[in-house]
Enzyme design. Structure first.
Site, PDB file in Angstrom:
ATOM      1  N   GLU A 173       0.839  -1.211   0.000  1.00 32.86           N
ATOM      2  CA  GLU A 173       0.000   0.000   0.000  1.00 32.86           C
ATOM      3  C   GLU A 173       0.872   1.259   0.000  1.00 32.86           C
ATOM      4  O   GLU A 173       0.764   2.135   0.853  1.00 32.86           O
ATOM      5  CB  GLU A 173      -0.952  -0.023   1.189  1.00 32.86           C
ATOM      6  CG  GLU A 173      -1.960  -1.169   1.088  1.00 32.86           C
ATOM      7  CD  GLU A 173      -2.958  -1.230   2.215  1.00 32.86           C
ATOM      8  OE1 GLU A 173      -4.040  -1.803   2.008  1.00 32.86           O
ATOM      9  OE2 GLU A 173      -2.676  -0.710   3.311  1.00 32.86           O
ATOM     10  N   GLU A 365      -5.456  -8.265  -1.308  1.00 26.34           N
ATOM     11  CA  GLU A 365      -6.144  -8.105  -0.027  1.00 26.34           C
ATOM     12  C   GLU A 365      -7.601  -7.799  -0.281  1.00 26.34           C
ATOM     13  O   GLU A 365      -7.923  -6.907  -1.063  1.00 26.34           O
ATOM     14  CB  GLU A 365      -5.546  -6.978   0.818  1.00 26.34           C
ATOM     15  CG  GLU A 365      -4.185  -7.246   1.402  1.00 26.34           C
ATOM     16  CD  GLU A 365      -3.736  -6.151   2.357  1.00 26.34           C
ATOM     17  OE1 GLU A 365      -4.613  -5.517   3.011  1.00 26.34           O
ATOM     18  OE2 GLU A 365      -2.520  -5.914   2.449  1.00 26.34           O
TER      19      GLU A 365
END
Length: 474
Positions: A173, A365
């Site tokens: 991320e 995810e």
């Protein structure tokens, strides 16, 4: 209407992070990471030293129990297992002259165990856990010296595992560093940090990511290196043009990181944004060339929520999620932690990324955090009746199938996280995502015993039928 079909070689599995499940924070020659002093989660101030309240210090003891856990995931038929290497297990301080052999051997053994069960490792180099020394003595990724430390670390693990790991991610991320600077080993509570500092740290990570890609290809051209970003599809609150501009501005702040990873240069909209903020990024002599010449092979991303933006956002109710910035969408339900649930948003994300980049995608995810209740199953054991998780995942995966039918090239799907472990955002155990229940509570008590939830067999069937069971008549 055509029933979607997943590709024959689709990589089904689950995703984890070292600092949330490994434990053994002071074993095997490991040094401290920033997560060892963040007992209350991602958005809170660090402590001076590790404290007993930090559940991540023990995690779910995966360090000692990984064979048991991998065997359980193999029972579900996992084709891929996403994990991260703890940087401070390999270089305890981040700037060490030599790597820690005991740490390297741990991951050797772990990868061997995965291959024994037919699982492909998908490995993240840095998953919110840089060595603490880099935060305390270098101001984290604000300092360009950290690029060199990361290159040394990346080269070490690429060389060591070149025959065991095909798929790599550089930074987890990576687009979160502006709003959550601790991900870049930056503690604003302990140092003066400006917005310009955060963007410089982001630039340094982008250069390091490209440099790592270069190193990987030099060592083994067959290795595939991807970037990893938070995806946040965003809707305008109204049809007002200014609300649409607000959406565009918000989306661009996140697209910038994939644009640079894929196209190798700063987009014009980001240059304008930085210019208007009075921010001038300091480029090293070879930064532009490194970014341009060493782009990624694929794009991976997390997806949990969609957001709403408006030009006059103060007029509307803010969403209750504990990380994501946005307004409340009245058309969506929310999880127990205020994250709004939007399966169609995942299809939109997949199509947006595919249309924009034409590179293979990987969902690494996606999942539902919930307060599970362990109950007796009538056969002398225990389980969790998590129909809510099954419904969430089924709805999202059906939209994944639709995106594949739309023409999106998708490598795989790893749910977050396949076994319960400590939450990143809140540092709780009670925010559970897994198909496997772990007996540990928010107070740290529990036997650490593992139990299969109802969703365990559901996901096993999804994998076994390569997604066909998602469309069985109910």
């Amino acid at each position: 209407m055509t029933t979607p079909k997943f590709p024959e070689n689709f990589l089904w599995g689950g995703a984890t992070a070292a600092n949330q499940l490994e434990g053994a924070y002071n074993e095997g020659g490991r040094g401290l990471s920033v997560q060892d002093v963040m007992p209350k989660g991602l958005m809170t101030a660090p402590t001076l030293e590790p404290t007993e309240e930090n559940l991540k210090l023990k995690g779910i003891d995966f360090y000692h129990r990984y064979k048991e856990d991998i065997a359980l995931m193999a029972q579900m038929g996992f084709k891929v297992f996403r994990l991260s290497i703890s940087w401070s297990r390999i270089y305890p301080n981040g700037d060490d002259a030599q790597p820690n052999e005991e740490g390297l051997q741990f991951y050797d053994d772990l990868f061997d165990e995965l291959h024994k069960h037919g699982m492909e490792p998908l490995v993240t180099l840095s998953h919110y856990e840089p060595p603490l020394n880099l935060a305390r003595n270098y101001r984290g990724w604000i300092d360009r010296k950290v690029i060199g430390f990361f290159e040394t670390y990346a080269r070490t693990v690429f060389e060591r595992y070149q025959d065991k790991v095909k798929y790599w991610l550089t930074f987890n991320e990576v687009n979160s560093i502006i709003s959550a600077p601790a991900n870049g080993a930056i503690f604003p509570e302990e140092m003066e940090v400006t917005l310009a500092d955060k963007w410089q740290a982001a630039h340094n990570q982008l250069v390091a990511s490209a440099a790592a890609t270069k190193i990987a290809k030099e060592i083994n051209p067959e290795m595939q290196v991807g970037c990893m970003v938070i995806s946040m599809p965003t809707y305008p609150m109204t049809p007002k043009p200014k609300d649409q501009l607000a959406v565009r501005d918000f989306m661009n702040e996140n697209y910038a990181f994939t644009d640079i990873h894929v196209r190798g240069e700063y987009p014009g909209y980001l240059k304008r944004h930085l210019r208007e903020q009075g921010i001038e990024i300091k480029f090293g002599e070879n930064d532009a060339a490194i970014l341009k010449e060493h782009t990624v092979d694929f794009i991976s991303f997390s997806y949990y929520v969609s957001l709403v933006q408006a030009h006059d956002s103060e007029t509307y109710q803010s969403g209750e999620g504990n990380i994501f910035r946005g307004l409340e969408n009245p058309y969506l339900d929310s999880s127990e932690w205020g994250w709004q649930i939007d399966p169609i948003g995942l299809r939109l994300v997949l199509n947006d990324f595919w249309d924009r980049y034409q590179l293979p995608l990987f969902i690494v995810e996606n999942g539902l955090g919930a307060k599970d209740v362990l109950i007796e199953d009538g056969a002398g054991s225990f389980t969790v009746e998590d129909d809510y998780r099954i419904a969430y995942l089924k709805a999202h995966l059906q939209q994944v199938g639709e995106a594949i039918e739309d023409g999106v090239e998708l490598l795989g799907y790893t749910s977050w996280g396949p076994i319960d472990f400590v939450s990143m955002s809140t540092a709780q155990m009670s925010k559970r995502y897994g198909f496997i229940y772990v007996d540990r509570n928010d107070d740290g008590e529990g036997s650490l015993k593992r139990y299969k939830k109802k969703s365990f067999n559901w996901y096993k069937e999804v994998i076994g039928t390569n997604g066909a069971s998602l469309y069985d008549a109910e």
